[in-house]
Write a protein that holds these residues in place. Structure first.
Motif, PDB file in Angstrom:
ATOM      1  N   ALA A  82     -25.055   9.450 -22.651  1.00 24.92           N
ATOM      2  CA  ALA A  82     -26.306  10.024 -22.143  1.00 24.92           C
ATOM      3  C   ALA A  82     -26.803   9.246 -20.931  1.00 24.92           C
ATOM      4  O   ALA A  82     -27.267   9.839 -19.948  1.00 24.92           O
ATOM      5  N   LEU A 108     -23.770  14.242 -31.816  1.00 25.56           N
ATOM      6  CA  LEU A 108     -24.442  14.778 -30.627  1.00 25.56           C
ATOM      7  C   LEU A 108     -25.548  15.758 -30.993  1.00 25.56           C
ATOM      8  O   LEU A 108     -26.603  15.776 -30.355  1.00 25.56           O
ATOM      9  N   SER A 111     -28.492  13.709 -32.826  1.00 25.35           N
ATOM     10  CA  SER A 111     -29.209  12.866 -31.865  1.00 25.35           C
ATOM     11  C   SER A 111     -29.886  13.687 -30.765  1.00 25.35           C
ATOM     12  O   SER A 111     -30.524  13.127 -29.880  1.00 25.35           O
ATOM     13  N   LEU A 113     -28.498  15.195 -28.375  1.00 26.94           N
ATOM     14  CA  LEU A 113     -27.842  14.993 -27.086  1.00 26.94           C
ATOM     15  C   LEU A 113     -26.892  16.131 -26.727  1.00 26.94           C
ATOM     16  O   LEU A 113     -26.384  16.180 -25.619  1.00 26.94           O
ATOM     17  N   VAL A 116     -27.882  17.926 -23.665  1.00 27.00           N
ATOM     18  CA  VAL A 116     -27.857  17.020 -22.514  1.00 27.00           C
ATOM     19  C   VAL A 116     -26.418  16.803 -22.032  1.00 27.00           C
ATOM     20  O   VAL A 116     -26.167  16.743 -20.837  1.00 27.00           O
ATOM     21  N   LEU A 117     -25.480  16.717 -22.967  1.00 24.25           N
ATOM     22  CA  LEU A 117     -24.121  16.319 -22.645  1.00 24.25           C
ATOM     23  C   LEU A 117     -23.087  17.446 -22.664  1.00 24.25           C
ATOM     24  O   LEU A 117     -21.992  17.266 -22.141  1.00 24.25           O
TER      25      LEU A 117
END
Length: 128
Positions: A82, A108, A111, A113, A116-117
């Motif tokens: 991240a 992922l 969390s 994320l 985001v990822l």
């Protein structure tokens, strides 16, 4: 016992350039094995090397981190990815995780994320 994790590449220099879209080049890092806290610095260093190469090469605007061969993903490594995505955005680049499934995808998602990822079209590849 978990297999020892390694961050591998497809050529000497620790990063591989793979044709991206029509005009763009993609720099791909492939991570294998258990990505636990003991490899946090190794993953961060690989992402930093990729960002350095992006800065040095025109037309290179995407970094992909392939987690298809990762058997585990720790929160520390997810955080390092991240952070790398944030640094990439500062360079007008994008860092994306691809082929995340199993525990890596669950980490992922839990969390928060994943958005985001990972790209939206990767939703079908995870089994979280």
């Amino acid at each position: 016992m978990r297999e020892r994790a390694t961050v591998v590449d497809e050529r000497p220099g620790r990063v591989a350039t793979v044709p991206g879209g029509t005009d763009d080049a993609v720099l791909r890092l492939r991570a294998t094995g258990a990505l636990d806290a003991s490899v946090h610095r190794q993953v961060s260093a690989a992402v930093q090397r990729a960002l350095t190469e992006v800065a040095a090469r025109s037309g290179l605007r995407r970094i992909e981190v392939d987690l298809g061969a990762a058997s585990f993903l720790s929160a520390a490594v997810a955080g390092a990815l991240a952070h790398g995505a944030h640094r990439a955005a500062e360079q007008q680049c994008v860092l994306r995780v691809i082929n995340a499934s199993g525990i890596a995808a669950r980490v992922l998602v839990i969390s928060r994320l994943w958005p985001v990822l990972c790209d939206r079209d990767d939703v079908g590849t995870r089994d979280a």
